[in-house]
Design a protein around this motif. Sequence first.
Motif, PDB file in Angstrom:
ATOM      1  N   LEU A  92      11.519   3.954  -5.488  1.00 33.10           N
ATOM      2  CA  LEU A  92      10.377   3.048  -5.636  1.00 33.10           C
ATOM      3  C   LEU A  92      10.724   1.874  -6.546  1.00 33.10           C
ATOM      4  O   LEU A  92      10.453   0.705  -6.210  1.00 33.10           O
ATOM      5  CB  LEU A  92       9.187   3.830  -6.217  1.00 33.10           C
ATOM      6  CG  LEU A  92       7.915   3.038  -6.511  1.00 33.10           C
ATOM      7  CD1 LEU A  92       7.296   2.510  -5.234  1.00 33.10           C
ATOM      8  CD2 LEU A  92       6.902   3.906  -7.259  1.00 33.10           C
ATOM      9  N   LEU A  93      11.349   2.179  -7.689  1.00 33.53           N
ATOM     10  CA  LEU A  93      11.708   1.114  -8.634  1.00 33.53           C
ATOM     11  C   LEU A  93      12.747   0.165  -8.019  1.00 33.53           C
ATOM     12  O   LEU A  93      12.680  -1.053  -8.218  1.00 33.53           O
ATOM     13  CB  LEU A  93      12.226   1.717  -9.940  1.00 33.53           C
ATOM     14  CG  LEU A  93      11.180   2.493 -10.754  1.00 33.53           C
ATOM     15  CD1 LEU A  93      11.816   3.151 -11.973  1.00 33.53           C
ATOM     16  CD2 LEU A  93      10.033   1.585 -11.184  1.00 33.53           C
ATOM     17  N   ALA A  94      13.698   0.717  -7.268  1.00 32.80           N
ATOM     18  CA  ALA A  94      14.719  -0.128  -6.628  1.00 32.80           C
ATOM     19  C   ALA A  94      14.078  -1.054  -5.592  1.00 32.80           C
ATOM     20  O   ALA A  94      14.465  -2.225  -5.465  1.00 32.80           O
ATOM     21  CB  ALA A  94      15.792   0.742  -5.965  1.00 32.80           C
ATOM     22  N   LEU A  95      13.093  -0.541  -4.864  1.00 33.71           N
ATOM     23  CA  LEU A  95      12.415  -1.363  -3.851  1.00 33.71           C
ATOM     24  C   LEU A  95      11.572  -2.461  -4.504  1.00 33.71           C
ATOM     25  O   LEU A  95      11.574  -3.614  -4.062  1.00 33.71           O
ATOM     26  CB  LEU A  95      11.533  -0.484  -2.945  1.00 33.71           C
ATOM     27  CG  LEU A  95      12.248   0.610  -2.145  1.00 33.71           C
ATOM     28  CD1 LEU A  95      11.247   1.428  -1.331  1.00 33.71           C
ATOM     29  CD2 LEU A  95      13.334   0.041  -1.243  1.00 33.71           C
ATOM     30  N   LEU A 147      21.372  -2.392  -1.547  1.00 36.85           N
ATOM     31  CA  LEU A 147      20.234  -1.486  -1.361  1.00 36.85           C
ATOM     32  C   LEU A 147      20.406  -0.648  -0.093  1.00 36.85           C
ATOM     33  O   LEU A 147      20.043   0.535  -0.063  1.00 36.85           O
ATOM     34  CB  LEU A 147      18.942  -2.314  -1.277  1.00 36.85           C
ATOM     35  CG  LEU A 147      17.615  -1.610  -1.542  1.00 36.85           C
ATOM     36  CD1 LEU A 147      17.594  -0.956  -2.903  1.00 36.85           C
ATOM     37  CD2 LEU A 147      16.470  -2.602  -1.430  1.00 36.85           C
ATOM     38  N   ILE A 148      20.992  -1.267   0.934  1.00 39.26           N
ATOM     39  CA  ILE A 148      21.225  -0.564   2.201  1.00 39.26           C
ATOM     40  C   ILE A 148      22.180   0.615   1.997  1.00 39.26           C
ATOM     41  O   ILE A 148      22.151   1.586   2.757  1.00 39.26           O
ATOM     42  CB  ILE A 148      21.782  -1.545   3.268  1.00 39.26           C
ATOM     43  CG1 ILE A 148      21.923  -0.872   4.646  1.00 39.26           C
ATOM     44  CG2 ILE A 148      23.135  -2.114   2.900  1.00 39.26           C
ATOM     45  CD1 ILE A 148      20.676  -0.824   5.407  1.00 39.26           C
ATOM     46  N   VAL A 157       0.842  -1.204   0.000  1.00 37.30           N
ATOM     47  CA  VAL A 157       0.000   0.000   0.000  1.00 37.30           C
ATOM     48  C   VAL A 157       0.876   1.253   0.000  1.00 37.30           C
ATOM     49  O   VAL A 157       0.619   2.204  -0.748  1.00 37.30           O
ATOM     50  CB  VAL A 157      -0.961  -0.002   1.223  1.00 37.30           C
ATOM     51  CG1 VAL A 157      -1.699   1.331   1.343  1.00 37.30           C
ATOM     52  CG2 VAL A 157      -1.954  -1.150   1.115  1.00 37.30           C
ATOM     53  N   LEU A 158       1.925   1.239   0.814  1.00 39.72           N
ATOM     54  CA  LEU A 158       2.838   2.394   0.852  1.00 39.72           C
ATOM     55  C   LEU A 158       3.503   2.606  -0.507  1.00 39.72           C
ATOM     56  O   LEU A 158       3.614   3.739  -0.985  1.00 39.72           O
ATOM     57  CB  LEU A 158       3.914   2.192   1.932  1.00 39.72           C
ATOM     58  CG  LEU A 158       3.439   2.220   3.392  1.00 39.72           C
ATOM     59  CD1 LEU A 158       4.587   1.841   4.328  1.00 39.72           C
ATOM     60  CD2 LEU A 158       2.885   3.595   3.758  1.00 39.72           C
ATOM     61  N   LEU A 159       3.932   1.516  -1.143  1.00 36.62           N
ATOM     62  CA  LEU A 159       4.600   1.627  -2.441  1.00 36.62           C
ATOM     63  C   LEU A 159       3.641   2.165  -3.502  1.00 36.62           C
ATOM     64  O   LEU A 159       4.027   3.009  -4.326  1.00 36.62           O
ATOM     65  CB  LEU A 159       5.176   0.269  -2.872  1.00 36.62           C
ATOM     66  CG  LEU A 159       6.360  -0.239  -2.035  1.00 36.62           C
ATOM     67  CD1 LEU A 159       6.786  -1.631  -2.502  1.00 36.62           C
ATOM     68  CD2 LEU A 159       7.551   0.711  -2.115  1.00 36.62           C
ATOM     69  N   VAL A 160       2.389   1.695  -3.478  1.00 38.46           N
ATOM     70  CA  VAL A 160       1.386   2.229  -4.405  1.00 38.46           C
ATOM     71  C   VAL A 160       1.195   3.719  -4.136  1.00 38.46           C
ATOM     72  O   VAL A 160       1.129   4.533  -5.071  1.00 38.46           O
ATOM     73  CB  VAL A 160       0.051   1.462  -4.275  1.00 38.46           C
ATOM     74  CG1 VAL A 160      -1.060   2.191  -5.032  1.00 38.46           C
ATOM     75  CG2 VAL A 160       0.195   0.030  -4.786  1.00 38.46           C
ATOM     76  N   GLY A 161       1.148   4.084  -2.858  1.00 39.24           N
ATOM     77  CA  GLY A 161       1.018   5.494  -2.487  1.00 39.24           C
ATOM     78  C   GLY A 161       2.162   6.337  -3.031  1.00 39.24           C
ATOM     79  O   GLY A 161       1.945   7.438  -3.550  1.00 39.24           O
TER      80      GLY A 161
END
Lengths: 127, 127, 127
Positions: free
Chosen positions: C9-12, C56-57, B113-117
Amino acid sequence: MAWIHLVTLLALIEYLGFAYLVGKARATFGVKAPAITGHEIFERYFRVQMNTLELLIVFVPALFSAAAYWNPQWVAAIGAVYLIGRIVYLRGYVADPRTRSIGFGLSILPIAVLLVGVGVGVVRALV
Amino acid sequence: MAWIHLVTLLALIEYLGFAYLVGKARATFGVKAPAITGHEIFERYFRVQMNTLELLIVFVPALFSAAAYWNPQWVAAIGAVYLIGRIVYLRGYVADPRTRSIGFGLSILPIAVLLVGVGVGVVRALV
Amino acid sequence: MAWIHLVTLLALIEYLGFAYLVGKARATFGVKAPAITGHEIFERYFRVQMNTLELLIVFVPALFSAAAYWNPQWVAAIGAVYLIGRIVYLRGYVADPRTRSIGFGLSILPIAVLLVGVGVGVVRALV
């Protein structure tokens, strides 16, 4: 915030240095990827990197959050203790895993102080 | 941002608590460092910590990024679900690894949900 | 900052994708949790995820810190190279662990550039 960024930068470089030592140990002791076991000294370097990863995930958010409530130079100074604690941990663990607790204490104590600082700052802001 | 810092603080403390349980399991089941295998229950605690590390690396940046676009109190409330999900995951995994999916779902859903946000916020800001 | 949030966002999402592939490999090759060894291909996927976690860290704090000193669009563009590097790494490592160095280079190089950027920015701010 430059002091916070400086300590963050040093913590990231230190961690990458530990990862480099794992790669070097992999070559030295003939532990072929993807194996992560097979030689005691390699495993020690690997565990130092993993333990640093495990703390870094806490350290960086704690550092930035604490700096939102307290003097960034003081926060950065507390963060510097962590940087030294990790070096002590590396040297202790590789020499003898049983002696790793001093370096661990020197790493976790500044993190605990930062977390308490965040907690106090948050409570003062919300109450 | 105090609510975001509060949820972050609790997530970091929760994670350190899981790491503490691994250390305790290491002592209880006689798994000497640097070994990370050797006793099934120790391995479960270890995997809970690792899985939490794996999610925490996503959770914290997602939480802060989402708070840049949406009401921080709502974002913090979504983050609180993750905190509960991790407790359910711990209890489930240690009891029986096959039952870990409920806790995992309760952890990954708020992250999604956070990522969609963040995605919606970014698109609205850039378009 | 929207470009920085987009790359983050894309990396996550990319990282969660790698974690999903590990879960899938666990099922495909019958490696029951909490085991993390037992099948070579599973171990490759697992190491790809772990290596991505390990980078990523560093990547996320470096990205945000660099954006505090330099044009966020340029910083985001450097970050995009990392995103591609990880895909190359995944494909290389799963096919043959010995070919993982190209993807690793493409991942670590943009991180190094970001860290140098943070260093220069910090020095200019403090001196």
